[in-house]
Design a protein around this motif. Structure first.
Motif, PDB file in Angstrom:
ATOM      1  N   LEU A 113      34.151  57.261  34.006  1.00 46.23           N
ATOM      2  CA  LEU A 113      34.984  56.473  33.537  1.00 46.23           C
ATOM      3  C   LEU A 113      36.169  56.265  34.645  1.00 46.23           C
ATOM      4  O   LEU A 113      36.513  55.110  34.957  1.00 46.23           O
ATOM      5  N   ALA A 114      36.446  56.981  35.591  1.00 47.66           N
ATOM      6  CA  ALA A 114      37.023  57.066  36.440  1.00 47.66           C
ATOM      7  C   ALA A 114      36.626  56.136  37.411  1.00 47.66           C
ATOM      8  O   ALA A 114      37.394  55.112  38.173  1.00 47.66           O
ATOM      9  N   ILE A 115      35.366  56.045  37.904  1.00 46.83           N
ATOM     10  CA  ILE A 115      34.715  55.423  38.904  1.00 46.83           C
ATOM     11  C   ILE A 115      34.847  53.844  38.369  1.00 46.83           C
ATOM     12  O   ILE A 115      35.025  52.681  39.053  1.00 46.83           O
ATOM     13  N   ALA A 116      34.425  53.768  37.151  1.00 46.99           N
ATOM     14  CA  ALA A 116      34.544  52.435  36.667  1.00 46.99           C
ATOM     15  C   ALA A 116      35.896  51.745  36.494  1.00 46.99           C
ATOM     16  O   ALA A 116      36.107  50.566  36.789  1.00 46.99           O
ATOM     17  N   SER A 117      36.830  52.584  36.333  1.00 48.50           N
ATOM     18  CA  SER A 117      38.418  52.251  36.211  1.00 48.50           C
ATOM     19  C   SER A 117      38.678  51.675  37.833  1.00 48.50           C
ATOM     20  O   SER A 117      39.336  50.809  37.847  1.00 48.50           O
ATOM     21  N   VAL A 118      38.180  52.421  38.900  1.00 48.82           N
ATOM     22  CA  VAL A 118      38.468  52.008  40.218  1.00 48.82           C
ATOM     23  C   VAL A 118      37.877  50.766  40.611  1.00 48.82           C
ATOM     24  O   VAL A 118      38.362  49.771  41.145  1.00 48.82           O
ATOM     25  N   VAL A 119      36.495  50.804  40.159  1.00 44.06           N
ATOM     26  CA  VAL A 119      35.680  49.441  40.531  1.00 44.06           C
ATOM     27  C   VAL A 119      36.591  48.215  39.573  1.00 44.06           C
ATOM     28  O   VAL A 119      36.882  47.222  40.227  1.00 44.06           O
ATOM     29  N   LEU A 120      36.824  48.489  38.567  1.00 42.15           N
ATOM     30  CA  LEU A 120      37.493  47.263  37.895  1.00 42.15           C
ATOM     31  C   LEU A 120      38.908  47.115  38.401  1.00 42.15           C
ATOM     32  O   LEU A 120      39.131  45.808  38.441  1.00 42.15           O
ATOM     33  N   GLY A 121      39.741  47.905  38.786  1.00 41.12           N
ATOM     34  CA  GLY A 121      40.916  47.753  39.302  1.00 41.12           C
ATOM     35  C   GLY A 121      40.747  47.133  40.785  1.00 41.12           C
ATOM     36  O   GLY A 121      41.459  46.220  41.028  1.00 41.12           O
ATOM     37  N   LEU A 122      39.949  47.280  41.549  1.00 38.90           N
ATOM     38  CA  LEU A 122      39.504  46.676  42.928  1.00 38.90           C
ATOM     39  C   LEU A 122      39.092  45.080  42.724  1.00 38.90           C
ATOM     40  O   LEU A 122      39.263  44.326  43.442  1.00 38.90           O
ATOM     41  N   PHE A 123      38.051  44.868  41.484  1.00 42.66           N
ATOM     42  CA  PHE A 123      37.534  43.696  41.138  1.00 42.66           C
ATOM     43  C   PHE A 123      38.945  43.017  40.935  1.00 42.66           C
ATOM     44  O   PHE A 123      39.086  41.833  41.228  1.00 42.66           O
ATOM     45  N   TRP A 124      39.765  43.481  40.077  1.00 42.89           N
ATOM     46  CA  TRP A 124      40.912  42.693  39.728  1.00 42.89           C
ATOM     47  C   TRP A 124      41.926  42.193  40.857  1.00 42.89           C
ATOM     48  O   TRP A 124      42.342  41.333  40.936  1.00 42.89           O
TER      49      TRP A 124
END
Length: 190
Positions: A51-62
């Protein structure tokens, strides 16, 4: 309230809670590995590295394309989906026996380890409870055992309510609950 774990060595996720007037048979959403290693297999998880990795990827994508409306909508939908998935996990399920009145089947959902956000309950009165049985069903090449409360709705109309339908505990737990329910509800009624 008194809590006991009758199958502590083989099924520590199963516990019996005795209250004045009723008894609860609770199965939490975790179990020990069946390979003898005593490793805990969790069914419901809190925050983890995925979940932490998914949150970081989502933040970078945004951050990369935040001017785009579709990217903002996509990121928002994914965030809501992650929160919804984490907050609707089954934490534990229970069969509550209220001896002269009937049984209640409960499912508690929320965010682990102990944040219950919702609970669904089905009460089956003793006057409508036909029987409480262990059934078996086939799922692909596996045989699954489950507890079923048979409710009489009319003269020839019955409905089935599966206890522990999301967790599906192993047969020693089901046998323990089955014997207790039969003893508490049906032994005196004959």
């Amino acid at each position: 309230m008194q809590r006991s774990r009758p199958l502590a060595t083989t099924n520590p996720e199963f516990s019996v809670l005795e209250w004045p007037g009723f008894r609860e048979y609770r199965v939490e959403n975790w179990h020990l590995a069946r390979d003898g290693s005593q490793r805990v297999i969790k069914g419901a998880t809190g925050l983890d590295w995925k979940l932490a990795i998914a949150s970081v990827v989502l933040g970078l994508f945004w951050m990369k394309i935040r001017e785009s409306t579709w990217a903002t909508i996509t990121a928002s939908v994914l965030c809501v989906y992650f929160v919804w998935v984490k907050c609707t996990q089954v934490l534990y399920e229970s069969v509550i026996v209220i001896a002269p009145h009937g049984i209640q089947l409960e499912t508690h959902r929320g965010f682990p380890p102990s944040s219950v956000l919702s609970a669904s309950r089905r009460f089956i009165p003793m006057s409508a409870l036909q029987d409480f049985v262990i059934n078996e069903g086939l799922r692909r090449w596996n045989v699954r055992y489950y507890l079923t409360a048979i409710q009489r709705n009319g003269e020839n109309d019955f409905s089935l309510h599966v206890a522990y339908e999301n967790i599906l505990p192993h047969i020693p737990v089901l046998l323990e609950v089955y014997k207790a329910v039969q003893t508490m509800l049906f032994s005196n009624s004959s």
